[in-house]
Enzyme design. Structure first.
Site, PDB file in Angstrom:
ATOM      1  N   GLU A 127     111.896 -26.061 -39.195  1.00  0.00           N
ATOM      2  CA  GLU A 127     112.150 -25.404 -40.298  1.00  0.00           C
ATOM      3  C   GLU A 127     111.130 -24.326 -40.919  1.00  0.00           C
ATOM      4  O   GLU A 127     111.052 -23.358 -41.278  1.00  0.00           O
ATOM      5  CB  GLU A 127     112.732 -26.212 -41.643  1.00  0.00           C
ATOM      6  CG  GLU A 127     113.187 -25.282 -42.571  1.00  0.00           C
ATOM      7  CD  GLU A 127     113.650 -26.086 -43.939  1.00  0.00           C
ATOM      8  OE1 GLU A 127     113.956 -27.057 -44.134  1.00  0.00           O
ATOM      9  OE2 GLU A 127     113.019 -25.334 -45.109  1.00  0.00           O
ATOM     10  N   ASN A 151     114.481 -35.163 -44.378  1.00  0.00           N
ATOM     11  CA  ASN A 151     115.019 -35.765 -45.669  1.00  0.00           C
ATOM     12  C   ASN A 151     115.477 -37.453 -45.664  1.00  0.00           C
ATOM     13  O   ASN A 151     115.052 -37.838 -46.600  1.00  0.00           O
ATOM     14  CB  ASN A 151     116.337 -35.033 -46.072  1.00  0.00           C
ATOM     15  CG  ASN A 151     117.533 -35.537 -45.398  1.00  0.00           C
ATOM     16  OD1 ASN A 151     118.000 -36.357 -45.577  1.00  0.00           O
ATOM     17  ND2 ASN A 151     117.639 -34.676 -44.199  1.00  0.00           N
TER      18      ASN A 151
HETATM   19 FE1  SF4 Z   1     120.802 -27.106 -46.137  1.00  0.00          FE
HETATM   20 FE2  SF4 Z   1     121.537 -29.890 -45.697  1.00  0.00          FE
HETATM   21 FE3  SF4 Z   1     119.249 -28.695 -44.899  1.00  0.00          FE
HETATM   22 FE4  SF4 Z   1     119.659 -29.083 -47.559  1.00  0.00          FE
HETATM   23  S1  SF4 Z   1     119.691 -30.593 -46.164  1.00  0.00           S
HETATM   24  S2  SF4 Z   1     118.779 -27.284 -46.740  1.00  0.00           S
HETATM   25  S3  SF4 Z   1     121.993 -28.705 -47.460  1.00  0.00           S
HETATM   26  S4  SF4 Z   1     121.035 -28.112 -43.947  1.00  0.00           S
END
Ligand code: SF4
Length: 314
Positions: free
Chosen positions: A130, A231
């Site tokens: 990203e 995440n």
């Molecule tokens: Fe999009 Fe999911 Fe990444 Fe958040 S975690 S930016 S909602 S793909």
């Protein structure tokens, strides 16, 4: 007889709207165009998801030079740089960009700042796809910082017009500290505060905080997610920061029974790219090891949904 093991499921957990959309794009493309469909980079950072899509006919590649001429191609949910998209255009590849719309929004914000003559600081982790994509979408001077220490090292004149944007999957707490350091050093800096950290990341982090630091008082936190999932890693760190032993596991096979010694309450969550079937697998494994009583944490009900690209809508 000992009391059952209390298992608390975080709410929300698992798939976010961007991951749902990216997976649907690959499945719909396979159904519409037939196999194989080429996907640049793991569509989302989860081995189970990638393996399932491979079994349906998706071929995952690192770079576009591995894609044969004319093959249908999909870019991952993390977004890509202009250079990647330009290369697909130059080769006339039929491509679909499965970038999460919230990542694309950060690309636009960054370019808007550059268009106004501001240098742009991206808060994010070097090497993450990203981050590479976002840096490659901003035509102007950019800087990357990942820590408060990085802010001190920035070689930027104090009167430089300046803005920041952030990766979408960062730790809310760490990002707050970095923004504070930026604002202290460059009081005129423009930025979105924490709003670039997406709703799914923020909600899942809050749920783990509730599990590990709140009244629930989990003695152990299990985060289901890929080791390369940003995440998911942040969720594990929050559990650990609350002083609770916290482990990131791909699936039930990663669960070490010794972790359950002297544990009364286990908190279970899943990163935004981890499917619920893996959560169920961990619950089943826990039930094999101990008598369990499963509860679901009261938390935010998410209703976010992103439309598919026009060419793949029914
Ligand atoms: Fe999009 Fe999911 Fe990444 Fe958040 S975690 S930016 S909602 S793909």
């Amino acid at each position: 007889m000992s009391a059952p093991l209390r298992v608390i499921l975080a709410q929300p957990r698992g798939f976010c709207a961007g991951v749902d959309r990216a997976i649907a794009i690959v499945k719909k493309a396979l159904a519409k165009y037939g196999a194989p469909v080429y996907v640049r980079h793991e569509i989302v950072h989860n081995k189970f998801v990638v393996d399932e899509l491979k079994s349906l006919g998706a071929i995952f590649v690192k770079e576009l030079d591995e894609v044969p001429d004319g093959a249908h191609t999909i870019f991952s949910a993390h977004g890509v740089s202009d250079a990647v998209e330009d290369e697909a255009k130059r080769r006339a590849l039929p491509y679909i960009d499965a970038a999460c719309p919230l990542v694309t929004k950060v690309h636009r914000q960054g370019q808007n700042h550059a268009d106004q003559g501001e240098e742009v600081i991206l808060i994010g982790h070097e090497g993450h796809p990203e981050v590479e994509g976002t840096l490659g979408r901003i035509h102007g001077k950019t800087h990357l910082v990942a820590t408060v220490d990085d802010v001190a090292k920035l070689d930027i004149a104090l009167d430089t017009p300046l803005a920041y944007v952030t990766q979408t999957t960062l730790s809310v707490d760490d990002t707050r500290s970095i923004i504070d350091a930026l604002t202290e050093r460059f009081p005129h800096i423009q930025g979105p505060d924490l709003k670039d950290i997406c709703y799914a990341t923020q909600n899942r982090q809050q749920a783990v905080r509730d599990l590990a630091c709140g009244d629930q008082q989990a003695d152990l936190v299990l985060v289901i997610g890929g080791k390369n999932s940003s995440n998911s890693n942040r969720l594990r760190e929050i559990g650990a920061d609350c002083g609770v032993p916290s482990y990131l596991i791909d699936d039930a096979d990663g669960l070490n029974p010794a972790w359950l010694d002297d544990v009364d309450t286990v908190g279970v969550t899943a990163g935004a790219s981890a499917p619920e079937i893996l959560v169920q697998g961990v619950l089943d494994r826990l039930a094999e090891l101990r008598d369990t009583r499963v509860e679901v944490l009261t938390g935010i009900e998410e209703s976010m949904h992103f439309k598919l690209p026009v060419e793949l809508r029914d």
